[in-house]
Write an enzyme that holds these catalytic residues in place. Structure first.
Site, PDB file in Angstrom:
ATOM      1  N   GLY A  10       0.625   7.450  -7.654  1.00 23.90           N
ATOM      2  CA  GLY A  10      -0.165   6.467  -6.902  1.00 23.90           C
ATOM      3  C   GLY A  10      -1.656   6.566  -7.204  1.00 23.90           C
ATOM      4  N   ASP A  58      12.683  11.637  -3.837  1.00 26.99           N
ATOM      5  CA  ASP A  58      12.137  11.380  -2.506  1.00 26.99           C
ATOM      6  C   ASP A  58      11.711  12.734  -1.943  1.00 26.99           C
ATOM      7  OD1 ASP A  58      11.769  10.984   0.210  1.00 26.99           O
ATOM      8  OD2 ASP A  58      13.554   9.717   0.452  1.00 26.99           O
ATOM      9  N   PHE A  80       0.127  13.687  -1.230  1.00 29.42           N
ATOM     10  CA  PHE A  80      -0.359  12.297  -1.195  1.00 29.42           C
ATOM     11  C   PHE A  80       0.756  11.329  -0.798  1.00 29.42           C
ATOM     12  CE2 PHE A  80      -2.773  14.519  -4.510  1.00 29.42           C
ATOM     13  CZ  PHE A  80      -4.078  14.200  -4.180  1.00 29.42           C
ATOM     14  N   SER A 124      -6.909  10.759   6.957  1.00 28.38           N
ATOM     15  CA  SER A 124      -7.657   9.505   6.905  1.00 28.38           C
ATOM     16  C   SER A 124      -8.638   9.410   8.054  1.00 28.38           C
ATOM     17  CB  SER A 124      -6.648   8.356   7.001  1.00 28.38           C
ATOM     18  OG  SER A 124      -7.309   7.138   7.238  1.00 28.38           O
ATOM     19  N   TYR A 149       0.684   3.763  11.401  1.00 31.44           N
ATOM     20  CA  TYR A 149       0.218   4.510  10.226  1.00 31.44           C
ATOM     21  C   TYR A 149      -0.791   5.580  10.649  1.00 31.44           C
ATOM     22  CZ  TYR A 149      -2.688   5.679   6.237  1.00 31.44           C
ATOM     23  OH  TYR A 149      -3.422   6.383   5.308  1.00 31.44           O
ATOM     24  N   LYS A 153      -0.743   9.979  10.531  1.00 34.95           N
ATOM     25  CA  LYS A 153      -1.756  10.910  10.021  1.00 34.95           C
ATOM     26  C   LYS A 153      -2.160  11.890  11.117  1.00 34.95           C
ATOM     27  CE  LYS A 153      -2.014   9.247   5.871  1.00 34.95           C
ATOM     28  NZ  LYS A 153      -1.398   9.994   4.773  1.00 34.95           N
ATOM     29  N   ASN A 199      -6.558  -4.445   1.237  1.00 41.93           N
ATOM     30  CA  ASN A 199      -7.881  -3.812   1.291  1.00 41.93           C
ATOM     31  C   ASN A 199      -8.916  -4.648   0.547  1.00 41.93           C
ATOM     32  OD1 ASN A 199      -5.864  -1.083   1.067  1.00 41.93           O
ATOM     33  ND2 ASN A 199      -7.247  -1.266   2.793  1.00 41.93           N
ATOM     34  N   LEU A 200     -10.170  -4.441   0.938  1.00 45.62           N
ATOM     35  CA  LEU A 200     -11.239  -5.320   0.473  1.00 45.62           C
ATOM     36  C   LEU A 200     -11.471  -5.277  -1.043  1.00 45.62           C
ATOM     37  CD1 LEU A 200     -13.522  -7.277   1.090  1.00 45.62           C
ATOM     38  CD2 LEU A 200     -14.980  -5.307   1.648  1.00 45.62           C
TER      39      LEU A 200
HETATM   40  P1  NAD Z   1      -0.333   5.022  -3.104  1.00 43.68           P
HETATM   41  O1  NAD Z   1       0.675   4.184  -2.392  1.00 43.68           O
HETATM   42  O2  NAD Z   1      -0.963   4.490  -4.328  1.00 43.68           O
HETATM   43  O3  NAD Z   1       0.297   6.461  -3.439  1.00 43.68           O
HETATM   44  C1  NAD Z   1       1.289   7.032  -2.627  1.00 43.68           C
HETATM   45  C2  NAD Z   1       2.426   7.458  -3.540  1.00 43.68           C
HETATM   46  O4  NAD Z   1       3.453   8.075  -2.770  1.00 43.68           O
HETATM   47  C3  NAD Z   1       3.075   6.291  -4.300  1.00 43.68           C
HETATM   48  O5  NAD Z   1       3.089   6.620  -5.677  1.00 43.68           O
HETATM   49  C4  NAD Z   1       4.491   6.226  -3.740  1.00 43.68           C
HETATM   50  O6  NAD Z   1       5.419   5.806  -4.704  1.00 43.68           O
HETATM   51  C5  NAD Z   1       4.706   7.659  -3.288  1.00 43.68           C
HETATM   52  N1  NAD Z   1       5.696   7.862  -2.219  1.00 43.68           N
HETATM   53  C6  NAD Z   1       5.756   7.253  -1.012  1.00 43.68           C
HETATM   54  N2  NAD Z   1       6.785   7.746  -0.304  1.00 43.68           N
HETATM   55  C7  NAD Z   1       7.382   8.693  -1.071  1.00 43.68           C
HETATM   56  C8  NAD Z   1       8.490   9.564  -0.892  1.00 43.68           C
HETATM   57  N3  NAD Z   1       9.227   9.546   0.226  1.00 43.68           N
HETATM   58  N4  NAD Z   1       8.808  10.405  -1.899  1.00 43.68           N
HETATM   59  C9  NAD Z   1       8.090  10.411  -3.056  1.00 43.68           C
HETATM   60  N5  NAD Z   1       7.033   9.634  -3.269  1.00 43.68           N
HETATM   61  C10 NAD Z   1       6.688   8.775  -2.282  1.00 43.68           C
HETATM   62  O7  NAD Z   1      -1.447   5.409  -2.015  1.00 43.68           O
HETATM   63  P2  NAD Z   1      -2.877   6.096  -2.226  1.00 43.68           P
HETATM   64  O8  NAD Z   1      -3.895   5.076  -1.900  1.00 43.68           O
HETATM   65  O9  NAD Z   1      -2.911   6.831  -3.481  1.00 43.68           O
HETATM   66  O10 NAD Z   1      -2.843   7.109  -1.006  1.00 43.68           O
HETATM   67  C11 NAD Z   1      -2.445   8.461  -1.164  1.00 43.68           C
HETATM   68  C12 NAD Z   1      -2.463   9.133   0.196  1.00 43.68           C
HETATM   69  O11 NAD Z   1      -3.774   9.023   0.746  1.00 43.68           O
HETATM   70  C13 NAD Z   1      -1.523   8.482   1.219  1.00 43.68           C
HETATM   71  O12 NAD Z   1      -0.975   9.500   2.012  1.00 43.68           O
HETATM   72  C14 NAD Z   1      -2.467   7.620   2.042  1.00 43.68           C
HETATM   73  O13 NAD Z   1      -1.967   7.437   3.349  1.00 43.68           O
HETATM   74  C15 NAD Z   1      -3.715   8.474   2.048  1.00 43.68           C
HETATM   75  N6  NAD Z   1      -4.932   7.689   2.287  1.00 43.68           N
HETATM   76  C16 NAD Z   1      -5.187   6.595   1.511  1.00 43.68           C
HETATM   77  C17 NAD Z   1      -6.329   5.827   1.752  1.00 43.68           C
HETATM   78  C18 NAD Z   1      -6.598   4.579   0.963  1.00 43.68           C
HETATM   79  O14 NAD Z   1      -7.357   3.738   1.429  1.00 43.68           O
HETATM   80  N7  NAD Z   1      -6.044   4.417  -0.225  1.00 43.68           N
HETATM   81  C19 NAD Z   1      -7.215   6.218   2.757  1.00 43.68           C
HETATM   82  C20 NAD Z   1      -6.946   7.362   3.513  1.00 43.68           C
HETATM   83  C21 NAD Z   1      -5.785   8.090   3.263  1.00 43.68           C
HETATM   84  C1  WQD Z   2     -12.697  -3.009   4.829  1.00 45.66           C
HETATM   85  C2  WQD Z   2     -13.591  -4.096   5.452  1.00 45.66           C
HETATM   86  C3  WQD Z   2     -12.381  -5.671   6.770  1.00 45.66           C
HETATM   87  C4  WQD Z   2     -10.061  -7.359   3.460  1.00 45.66           C
HETATM   88  C5  WQD Z   2      -8.079   0.754   5.716  1.00 45.66           C
HETATM   89  C6  WQD Z   2      -7.210   1.537   6.658  1.00 45.66           C
HETATM   90  C7  WQD Z   2      -7.708   2.953   6.735  1.00 45.66           C
HETATM   91  C8  WQD Z   2      -7.809   3.576   5.345  1.00 45.66           C
HETATM   92  C9  WQD Z   2      -8.609   2.724   4.425  1.00 45.66           C
HETATM   93  C10 WQD Z   2      -5.740   4.637   4.854  1.00 45.66           C
HETATM   94  C11 WQD Z   2     -13.236  -4.414   6.894  1.00 45.66           C
HETATM   95  C12 WQD Z   2     -12.972  -6.341   5.562  1.00 45.66           C
HETATM   96  C13 WQD Z   2     -10.933  -6.619   4.224  1.00 45.66           C
HETATM   97  C14 WQD Z   2     -10.315  -8.748   3.287  1.00 45.66           C
HETATM   98  C15 WQD Z   2     -12.315  -8.511   4.613  1.00 45.66           C
HETATM   99  N1  WQD Z   2      -6.526   3.683   4.727  1.00 45.66           N
HETATM  100  N2  WQD Z   2     -12.038  -7.173   4.796  1.00 45.66           N
HETATM  101  N3  WQD Z   2     -11.450  -9.265   3.872  1.00 45.66           N
HETATM  102  O1  WQD Z   2      -9.539  -1.508   7.293  1.00 45.66           O
HETATM  103  O2  WQD Z   2     -11.613  -0.160   6.747  1.00 45.66           O
HETATM  104  O3  WQD Z   2      -9.405   0.745   6.228  1.00 45.66           O
HETATM  105  O4  WQD Z   2      -8.082   1.389   4.417  1.00 45.66           O
HETATM  106  O5  WQD Z   2      -5.827   5.613   5.536  1.00 45.66           O
HETATM  107  O6  WQD Z   2      -6.804   3.647   7.545  1.00 45.66           O
HETATM  108  O7  WQD Z   2      -7.268   0.928   7.932  1.00 45.66           O
HETATM  109  O8  WQD Z   2     -10.238  -1.093   4.877  1.00 45.66           O
HETATM  110  O9  WQD Z   2     -10.451  -2.430   2.841  1.00 45.66           O
HETATM  111  O10 WQD Z   2      -8.870  -3.218   4.646  1.00 45.66           O
HETATM  112  O11 WQD Z   2     -11.335  -3.353   5.034  1.00 45.66           O
HETATM  113  O12 WQD Z   2     -13.299  -9.039   5.131  1.00 45.66           O
HETATM  114  O13 WQD Z   2      -9.564  -9.472   2.645  1.00 45.66           O
HETATM  115  O14 WQD Z   2     -13.373  -5.313   4.721  1.00 45.66           O
HETATM  116  O15 WQD Z   2     -12.443  -6.513   7.900  1.00 45.66           O
HETATM  117  O16 WQD Z   2     -14.440  -4.713   7.558  1.00 45.66           O
HETATM  118  P1  WQD Z   2     -10.231  -0.577   6.415  1.00 45.66           P
HETATM  119  P2  WQD Z   2     -10.151  -2.553   4.273  1.00 45.66           P
END
Ligand code: NAD
Ligand code: WQD
Length: 336
Positions: A10, A58, A80, A124, A149, A153, A199-200
């Protein structure tokens, strides 16, 4: 020394795999490709010139994970793997609790059985919920999450910390990411959301590349300088470097430590749109739309603890985040 990364096909895991390999660690990866492609890992190998054994499984599958632990004998685990779509977690809460909690429980059981004592978890900023005031410090109140979600966490943080209480030789590092964006500077790996992005930044890049007609800006009447939502965007390569520092810390300490990983600076939706246009020369048409339910006006981190304790600080600019996101999107318009 082998580090086992779950979910590293990922977005964040793949960038961390590259950073760990460049720092000299051996990386092994387990992923079920539920939200990713093995091509990402192939490209991590290509970028680093190092083999990364890849297991398709898995993480909740105990028998499969026991075999992977026996084969890879990891010194530490970075977890992750999990589902991360906030809106989907509201519609399908059990799917999120099942996957995110089960994977963690299986992993911690396997670690205990294998004598592996270092656990680094992708938490997160969402754990701060709607209760705390910005900037969030690691001591800010958590809970009050606005979606399942976020609760996964929150719960996983308790589970992992409990494991470290029960085993005094264990080290647990909880990394609370703010808003990861950007991509590896090569443009070879990046964020690859399936379907319409939530996401944005991926939404902006898909508008810029012509896959979507315009950006909807969710609200311009927040109590922020320009009325649009403010977030702490962090370059994924800075985030990956934070994991290497967290690993070094975990190798030398026991107990649980929590770190915010962000930049400490808030950027509004319109500021990000304009920074993207400036960095890339590509126009991003947008329309003001209603607020998105559950959104907060302003979310950003106090990252002084990570700087003080880990010696880590984000160094990349908003322009870097935009330019690198665009390089990835424009050279891979349909992802992997
Ligand atoms: P992602 O979806 O790109 O990566 C997650 C990976 O986990 C994927 O490759 C998916 O195939 C794999 N996966 C899911 N369930 C699985 C399972 N049961 N067994 C094996 N593999 C599995 O997401 P990411 O953005 O890289 O996020 C990684 C971690 O960071 C996640 O835990 C996410 O919640 C956390 N996180 C992400 C963000 C964000 O905005 N991207 C923010 C805060 C926290
Ligand atoms: C960012 C800003 C939206 C999309 C999320 C999860 C958080 C973490 C990170 C995992 C906000 C605005 C968005 C769009 C917009 N993930 N927006 N138009 O909501 O801060 O955080 O991702 O842990 O838990 O909630 O991120 O990128 O969705 O939004 O105006 O099409 O952009 O309102 O102000 P967010 P986001």
């Amino acid at each position: 020394m082998t580090i086992l990364l779950t979910g590293a096909a990922g977005y964040i895991g793949s960038h961390t795999a590259v950073a760990l390999a460049e720092a000299g660690y051996d990386v092994a990866i387990v992923d079920d490709f539920s939200n990713s492609s093995s091509e990402a890992v192939r490209r991590c190998e290509e970028l680093t010139g190092r083999k990364m054994p890849l297991y398709e499984a898995d993480v909740a599958d105990k028998a499969a994970m026991e075999k992977i632990f026996a084969e890879t004998k990891p010194e530490a685990v970075m977890h992750f793997a999990g589902f991360k779509a906030v809106g989907e977690s509201v519609a399908k809460p059990l799917k999120y609790y099942r996957n995110n909690l089960d994977t963690t429980l299986t992993l911690l059981e396997c670690m205990a059985e294998a004598g592996c004592k270092r656990f680094i978890f992708s938490s997160s900023a969402t754990v701060y919920g709607a209760k705390a005031a910005v900037p969030y410090t690691e001591d800010s109140e958590t809970g009050g999450c606005t979606n399942p979600y976020g609760w996964t966490k929150f719960m996983i943080e308790q589970i992992a910390a409990g494991a470290a209480v029960a085993d005094p030789d264990m080290s647990v590092v909880l990394l609370r990411y703010f808003n990861p964006v950007g991509a590896h500077a090569s443009g070879r790996i990046g964020e690859n959301p399936s379907g319409i992005p939530n996401n944005l930044m991926p939404y902006i890049t898909q508008v810029a590349v012509g896959r979507l007609p315009h950006l909807n800006v969710f609200g311009n009447d927040y109590d922020t300088p320009d009325g649009t939502g403010v977030r702490d965007y962090i370059h994924v390569v800075d985030l990956a470097a934070g994991h290497v520092k967290a690993l070094e810390y975990a190798l030398g300490h026991t107990g649980t430590e929590i770190f915010n990983l962000g930049t400490g600076h808030g950027v509004s939706v319109l500021e990000l749109v304009h920074a993207f246009e400036k960095a890339t020369g590509v126009k991003v048409p947008y329309e003001i739309a209603p607020r998105r339910p559950g959104d907060l006006a302003s979310v950003y981190a106090d990252c002084s603890k990570a700087e003080r304790v880990l010696g880590w600080k984000a160094v990349k600019s908003v322009e870097d985040m935009c330019a690198d996101s665009w390089r990835w999107q424009s050279s891979n318009p349909n992802g992997y």
